[in-house]
Design a protein around this motif. Structure first.
Motif, short mmCIF file in Angstrom:
data_model
loop_
_atom_site.label_atom_id
_atom_site.label_comp_id
_atom_site.label_asym_id
_atom_site.label_seq_id
_atom_site.Cartn_x
_atom_site.Cartn_y
_atom_site.Cartn_z
N ILE A 30 0.88 -1.17 0.00
CA ILE A 30 0.00 0.00 0.00
C ILE A 30 0.91 1.22 0.00
O ILE A 30 1.91 1.25 0.73
CB ILE A 30 -0.91 0.04 1.25
CG1 ILE A 30 -1.82 -1.18 1.30
CG2 ILE A 30 -1.75 1.32 1.26
CD1 ILE A 30 -2.63 -1.28 2.59
N GLY A 31 0.59 2.21 -0.83
CA GLY A 31 1.43 3.40 -0.87
C GLY A 31 0.68 4.59 -1.43
O GLY A 31 -0.47 4.48 -1.89
N ASN A 32 1.32 5.73 -1.38
CA ASN A 32 0.76 6.97 -1.93
C ASN A 32 1.59 7.40 -3.13
O ASN A 32 2.81 7.37 -3.08
CB ASN A 32 0.79 8.09 -0.88
CG ASN A 32 -0.14 7.79 0.27
OD1 ASN A 32 -1.20 7.21 0.09
ND2 ASN A 32 0.25 8.18 1.47
N CYS A 33 0.90 7.81 -4.19
CA CYS A 33 1.57 8.30 -5.39
C CYS A 33 1.30 9.78 -5.51
O CYS A 33 0.15 10.22 -5.40
CB CYS A 33 1.07 7.55 -6.62
SG CYS A 33 1.91 8.12 -8.13
N HIS A 34 2.34 10.56 -5.76
CA HIS A 34 2.22 12.01 -5.86
C HIS A 34 2.41 12.51 -7.29
O HIS A 34 2.61 13.71 -7.50
CB HIS A 34 3.27 12.69 -4.96
CG HIS A 34 3.12 12.37 -3.50
ND1 HIS A 34 1.93 12.17 -2.90
CD2 HIS A 34 4.04 12.22 -2.51
CE1 HIS A 34 2.10 11.92 -1.60
NE2 HIS A 34 3.38 11.92 -1.36
N GLN A 39 -2.63 13.19 -8.94
CA GLN A 39 -3.16 14.43 -8.38
C GLN A 39 -4.39 14.89 -9.15
O GLN A 39 -5.39 15.32 -8.56
CB GLN A 39 -2.08 15.52 -8.40
CG GLN A 39 -0.97 15.25 -7.41
CD GLN A 39 0.16 16.25 -7.52
OE1 GLN A 39 0.20 17.08 -8.42
NE2 GLN A 39 1.10 16.16 -6.59
N ARG A 40 -4.35 14.80 -10.49
CA ARG A 40 -5.52 15.18 -11.30
C ARG A 40 -6.70 14.25 -11.04
O ARG A 40 -7.84 14.67 -10.99
CB ARG A 40 -5.16 15.15 -12.78
CG ARG A 40 -4.42 16.34 -13.25
CD ARG A 40 -4.36 16.34 -14.79
NE ARG A 40 -3.34 17.27 -15.22
CZ ARG A 40 -2.12 16.91 -15.61
NH1 ARG A 40 -1.78 15.64 -15.66
NH2 ARG A 40 -1.26 17.81 -15.97
N ALA A 41 -6.41 12.97 -10.93
CA ALA A 41 -7.48 11.98 -10.76
C ALA A 41 -8.22 12.17 -9.44
O ALA A 41 -9.42 11.95 -9.37
CB ALA A 41 -6.90 10.57 -10.84
N THR A 42 -7.50 12.57 -8.40
CA THR A 42 -8.12 12.66 -7.08
C THR A 42 -8.44 14.09 -6.66
O THR A 42 -9.21 14.30 -5.73
CB THR A 42 -7.19 12.06 -6.00
OG1 THR A 42 -5.98 12.82 -5.95
CG2 THR A 42 -6.90 10.59 -6.28
N GLY A 43 -7.84 15.07 -7.33
CA GLY A 43 -8.03 16.46 -6.92
C GLY A 43 -7.31 16.78 -5.62
O GLY A 43 -7.66 17.74 -4.93
N THR A 44 -6.35 15.96 -5.25
CA THR A 44 -5.59 16.15 -4.01
C THR A 44 -4.10 16.05 -4.31
O THR A 44 -3.70 15.93 -5.46
CB THR A 44 -5.96 15.10 -2.95
OG1 THR A 44 -5.57 13.80 -3.44
CG2 THR A 44 -7.45 15.09 -2.66
N ALA A 45 -3.28 16.05 -3.28
CA ALA A 45 -1.84 15.98 -3.44
C ALA A 45 -1.33 14.58 -3.77
O ALA A 45 -0.20 14.43 -4.22
CB ALA A 45 -1.15 16.48 -2.17
N PHE A 46 -2.15 13.55 -3.55
CA PHE A 46 -1.70 12.19 -3.80
C PHE A 46 -2.90 11.26 -3.95
O PHE A 46 -4.01 11.60 -3.63
CB PHE A 46 -0.79 11.68 -2.68
CG PHE A 46 -1.47 11.62 -1.33
CD1 PHE A 46 -2.18 10.50 -0.93
CD2 PHE A 46 -1.41 12.71 -0.47
CE1 PHE A 46 -2.81 10.45 0.31
CE2 PHE A 46 -2.03 12.67 0.77
CZ PHE A 46 -2.72 11.54 1.16
N ALA A 47 -2.63 10.07 -4.46
CA ALA A 47 -3.62 9.00 -4.52
C ALA A 47 -3.05 7.80 -3.76
O ALA A 47 -1.86 7.50 -3.87
CB ALA A 47 -3.91 8.59 -5.96
N THR A 48 -3.88 7.15 -2.98
CA THR A 48 -3.46 5.96 -2.28
C THR A 48 -3.74 4.75 -3.17
O THR A 48 -4.82 4.63 -3.73
CB THR A 48 -4.21 5.82 -0.94
OG1 THR A 48 -3.92 6.98 -0.15
CG2 THR A 48 -3.78 4.58 -0.19
N ALA A 49 -2.75 3.90 -3.31
CA ALA A 49 -2.88 2.72 -4.17
C ALA A 49 -2.55 1.47 -3.37
O ALA A 49 -1.80 1.51 -2.40
CB ALA A 49 -1.95 2.83 -5.36
N MET A 50 -3.15 0.37 -3.79
CA MET A 50 -2.96 -0.90 -3.10
C MET A 50 -2.69 -1.96 -4.15
O MET A 50 -3.37 -2.03 -5.17
CB MET A 50 -4.23 -1.23 -2.31
CG MET A 50 -4.14 -2.49 -1.52
SD MET A 50 -5.54 -2.67 -0.39
CE MET A 50 -6.91 -2.85 -1.50
#
Length: 88
Positions: A30-34, A39-50
Motif C-alpha cells: 500500500i502506498g501513496n503516489c504524488h 493528483q488530477r485523478a483525485t483532486g488532491t496531493a496524492f492517490a493511495t494505491a494498493m
C-alpha cells in the motif's frame, strides 16, 4: 500488518453503485503516489494505491482501464476519477 488490521474481504465501489469490488487477500503493498496523473485523478496531493493478487479481486460493473499514451503530453491525458490498473 500493524495494529490497524484490514478486515478481509475488502469491499467497496463508486458512489453511484455502478462498479463494485471485492478483494479476498491481504494487500501485498500500500502506498501513496504524488505524480501529476494521480493528483488530477483525485483532486488532491496524492492517490493511495494498493497492490493485491489479481486472482483475489472480483470487479462488477463496466470498468474502464486507463492507459497512458506515451505520444501525448501528460496534460492531455487525465485519468478518470476512479481507475483500476492491471499488469498484463
Amino acid at each position: 500488518m500493524n495494529s490497524r488490521t484490514l478486515k478481509i474481504p475488502l469491499t467497496g465501489g463508486c458512489m453511484c453503485g455502478a462498479i463494485r469490488y471485492e478483494c479476498s487477500a491481504d494487500p501485498l503493498a500500500i502506498g501513496n503516489c504524488h505524480c501529476q496523473d494521480c493528483q488530477r485523478a483525485t483532486g488532491t496531493a496524492f492517490a493511495t494505491a494498493m497492490v493485491v493478487p489479481r486472482e483475489a479481486v472480483t470487479i462488477t460493473g463496466e470498468v474502464k482501464y486507463y492507459d497512458l499514451n506515451p505520444d501525448l503530453p501528460k496534460f492531455d491525458q487525465s485519468p478518470p476519477p476512479y481507475a483500476f490498473a492491471k499488469q498484463e
